[in-house]
Design a protein around this motif. Sequence first.
Motif, mmCIF file in Angstrom:
data_model
loop_
_atom_site.group_PDB
_atom_site.id
_atom_site.type_symbol
_atom_site.label_atom_id
_atom_site.label_comp_id
_atom_site.label_asym_id
_atom_site.label_seq_id
_atom_site.Cartn_x
_atom_site.Cartn_y
_atom_site.Cartn_z
ATOM 1 N N GLY A 24 91.052 108.833 60.127
ATOM 2 C CA GLY A 24 92.085 108.459 61.079
ATOM 3 C C GLY A 24 92.916 109.693 61.307
ATOM 4 O O GLY A 24 92.886 110.621 60.519
ATOM 5 N N TYR A 25 93.651 109.754 62.408
ATOM 6 C CA TYR A 25 94.515 110.904 62.587
ATOM 7 C C TYR A 25 95.712 110.493 63.413
ATOM 8 O O TYR A 25 95.685 109.532 64.165
ATOM 9 N N TRP A 103 76.740 110.842 62.644
ATOM 10 C CA TRP A 103 77.437 109.783 61.916
ATOM 11 C C TRP A 103 78.871 109.656 62.410
ATOM 12 O O TRP A 103 79.482 110.637 62.810
ATOM 13 N N VAL A 104 79.383 108.447 62.351
ATOM 14 C CA VAL A 104 80.812 108.219 62.597
ATOM 15 C C VAL A 104 81.321 107.210 61.566
ATOM 16 O O VAL A 104 80.525 106.535 60.903
ATOM 17 N N THR A 105 82.650 107.106 61.485
ATOM 18 C CA THR A 105 83.230 106.063 60.624
ATOM 19 C C THR A 105 84.093 105.128 61.457
ATOM 20 O O THR A 105 84.576 105.494 62.534
ATOM 21 N N HIS A 132 83.234 112.130 62.489
ATOM 22 C CA HIS A 132 84.612 111.689 62.244
ATOM 23 C C HIS A 132 84.724 110.172 62.430
ATOM 24 O O HIS A 132 83.731 109.489 62.567
ATOM 25 N N SER A 133 85.972 109.775 62.524
ATOM 26 C CA SER A 133 86.244 108.370 62.812
ATOM 27 C C SER A 133 86.263 108.140 64.325
ATOM 28 O O SER A 133 86.709 108.994 65.095
ATOM 29 N N VAL A 134 85.769 106.965 64.742
ATOM 30 C CA VAL A 134 85.877 106.623 66.168
ATOM 31 C C VAL A 134 87.239 105.998 66.462
ATOM 32 O O VAL A 134 87.595 105.794 67.611
#
Lengths: 549, 549
Positions: A24-25, A103-105, A132-134
């Motif tokens: 997350g960001y 890959w994503v999370t 990364h995260s979507v």
Amino acid sequence: MYKCIRITSSSVRLLNSPVKKQAGYCFLNSFNYDKYNHKRNLNKVIFGATLSSFLIYKLYEKKYVYLREANANTSEYGAYKPNLPSYTMEEIAKHTTKETRIWVTFKQGVYDITDYVLKHPGGEQILLGAGHSVEPFWLLYGAHNKPQIYNMLEAMRIGNLSEEDAKEAIENMSDPYSNDPKRHPVLKPASVKPFNAELPLSLLIENFISPNDIFYVRNHLPVPEIDISTYELEVEVEDTDKKVVLTYEKLKDLPKHTITATIMCAGNRRSEMSKVKIVKGLDWGPAAIGNATFTGVLLRDVLKLIGVDEDSNYKHVQFEGLDMDPTSKYYGSSIPFWKAVDKRGDVLLAYEMNGAPIPRDHGFPIRVIVPGVVGARNVKWLGKITVSQNESDSHWQQNDYKGFSPSVDWDTVDFNKSPAIQELPVISAICKPEAHQKVQVKDGHITVQGYAWSGGGQKIVRVDLTIDGGNTWHVAKFDHQDSSEPPQHWAWTLWSAKIPVTTRIKNAEVWVKAVDSSYNTQPESFKNIWNLRGVLSNAYHRVPIELQW
Amino acid sequence: MYKCIRITSSSVRLLNSPVKKQAGYCFLNSFNYDKYNHKRNLNKVIFGATLSSFLIYKLYEKKYVYLREANANTSEYGAYKPNLPSYTMEEIAKHTTKETRIWVTFKQGVYDITDYVLKHPGGEQILLGAGHSVEPFWLLYGAHNKPQIYNMLEAMRIGNLSEEDAKEAIENMSDPYSNDPKRHPVLKPASVKPFNAELPLSLLIENFISPNDIFYVRNHLPVPEIDISTYELEVEVEDTDKKVVLTYEKLKDLPKHTITATIMCAGNRRSEMSKVKIVKGLDWGPAAIGNATFTGVLLRDVLKLIGVDEDSNYKHVQFEGLDMDPTSKYYGSSIPFWKAVDKRGDVLLAYEMNGAPIPRDHGFPIRVIVPGVVGARNVKWLGKITVSQNESDSHWQQNDYKGFSPSVDWDTVDFNKSPAIQELPVISAICKPEAHQKVQVKDGHITVQGYAWSGGGQKIVRVDLTIDGGNTWHVAKFDHQDSSEPPQHWAWTLWSAKIPVTTRIKNAEVWVKAVDSSYNTQPESFKNIWNLRGVLSNAYHRVPIELQW
């Protein structure tokens, strides 16, 4: 650690960080001045001026409020699943290409999306999330927050994110939409984040001029907050030193020009096309359209300031909004050069909408009005104009807002093969009665009302209605039509029709089609104009009604 | 007595007489200089320079050759009928109004047409024959020479023309078309007098540029014969002294401009619309269209000579051809002012077609080319240009070449309610195979070829084909498309498609539809775009074929 900060420096335009290698960001965090030391003079936006610390949406505490808002039962999606391997963000970050697998999370889930990439309606945008995260993107593009998309993602599940990384991700999540303006409750959202909403049909045609507060909203990203005292508009010719920077005051000093123009989303009436076969896009009814009076300066007058006129040899004029995606890319779009400089093009840098300053949702302080052209090119929160030999390279110009043949699907689509939508085709819709309403027969007639419009400055010359499947057609009366002539007829036409009902029928389907001044008319059915993005949805509008005698 | 005479005076433009009070009249007779002492300087045309005495078609001897040409068995129509009263021309001439009843003659028949006048497809033109013979008009408008029209007339029979008047009438009949040019035999006439003809479909798309000799011909009147040594073009602003008279040489001295443009008749593909319900007009197939390179001077450059430019405040530019009807009215038409002066309008006064002088059938020596606009405004044999606040008041601008709702018929039509056709809507047609042809399946595919075009400078962006009623669509390949961009894309697009045939079907119907750069597309069926004049016939082209395996 990442946290959102309030930026007050007048030398800063961009407040977003590029995508971070994290699950997350914080949308407005990790500000690094050097990264934004752009060539241009950027002292204009205070994006999130009032955000400061309260902008930190601690989703850990709020239990994914943004997902609840989307009315989806999301508790299972992305939750820890036993018997799957565990990966750290560091490991996941290595999986960003076809070769290494992509890959994503999502929350605590890890997914291999390699085989889905080509089918993504948003095109290569999906790769921005690789490794990364979507979640930051899904916060931004709220249309993802649907059970069918969660299910699609879960089918690609390969593992769990390590406990520690998952916790950190959630702590740092923020809501980029927290500073969006308040909206009138009558607007029916097609999506909340970004905000996209239309009016109830019956209200749409109450006025020839659509009031600002209830004008349909089509935002692609969060609404930037802009201080006009520091606002600047850059205008330049690509690869030259022809350039000018205009303040808000300087813009207002240029000759004033007013037009009345209808703006319509390319996806207006998409929900009808979806009924033939599902399409990807906001589920708009027939009210993603509005008509307003805009005042501002002519783009052609502004371009003259840098020595560009009708005789100049360029092909496109690009616009950049000050609305920004998580990768710090601005919303962008372009129009053909001729339209920008044409004496009858009427392209406006508008600072007023219906006599008031342009509302925040509609592009405050400056919005481009490209009359006769699809809404997507009417760029809001205008930050930059670039005269160029090339179209905008933005996602919205290159990989969206294009039409395709009905048999083109997400496996076969090639966005390079279709031109970006500019002028829109002729369209009409019945607003009263609405579908399945009871309609009183009076003196052997029913009354039907609606709008019609065509792009390219074409005027509506006729609106035909039928309630017997086209065996007899009735010509509508125009209740309000602007007196301007093609090719500068920019406003819609409001019409009504008294349709005779000769036999005592209980049910009927009212059809409408319009004809414009080039005598183009609407196609009959959605089947034969279906396209995977559900744009250009201008087939006959067909409304089933119940007659009361 | 009346006879045709050869006029050589250079001060004479008009060689026709107004309608005479007589049953038949010589088309070029009874010349009265005073009547033609027009304000304008008319020393330009020698209409029928080679006509002299042999132009006197003594139909009495020739037994109505012109009627035989129309393949109608006409012996009964207009013949003497016993038991009906006899009238002299003098008596008949008193019947010219609704109050006195409107009478006309045809051969030896006398008819009361009062109740038919409002239903006449040619509008009030019919009143020009009131109290006289319809024959000169029917000589001019050959479409009347059909059994169904003769029958309609005979139903209104009220008497016989006196023996003496009938004899005189026949003696004085002449053929206004005797000086028309020779045509290539491959042209298929939709009417012979005036000459209107199209190419066989298979030849139409052989070349991107249509050769002059076989370019479709759409004439409204006889072809005038013009001597370029005395030709003059008048250019003026109505009600002012802004005026210039240009010789052919002077025109050629102005800056030269070349465009490639498609010209299409508003009635192209009318024959398909007729199948839904009969329409009135020439029975065109899909080949009333052609594409050529035209060279000449820009109308905007010519208008500058009289001080008219883009900033002038006018609404229309009227054109008059040198082709003339029996009442001495020239063919006339007009276009909106903006199109005439627009930088991107490309309106041309053309003196060359495909590198050669404009052929006589196509407007020698000067034809207006209004690219993107219906053929009817591309006035041939140009004699006069008038800048005005008003449209041309000609029949062809006011009471023809307009579209109507499908339920408007000849009893309810009001030509004031529709705008004159200018820009044409998007259209396409399959040229190979033609209907009911056998088509060889090769490698599981059939090959289909055709054209697509759109008015208003729009470019064709896609052509879709289906052989399964729209369940699957196949995108055509463009074999030839001009590189010019909208809004100055004037030429057609030639396309071909290889359509897969997966099951061993014996018959199929191929459908085509095109999409233009404003994403307008064609309507599906003729039923819902039907109009009483059969114009704007741009529904899907549907061609039944037989497959060979």
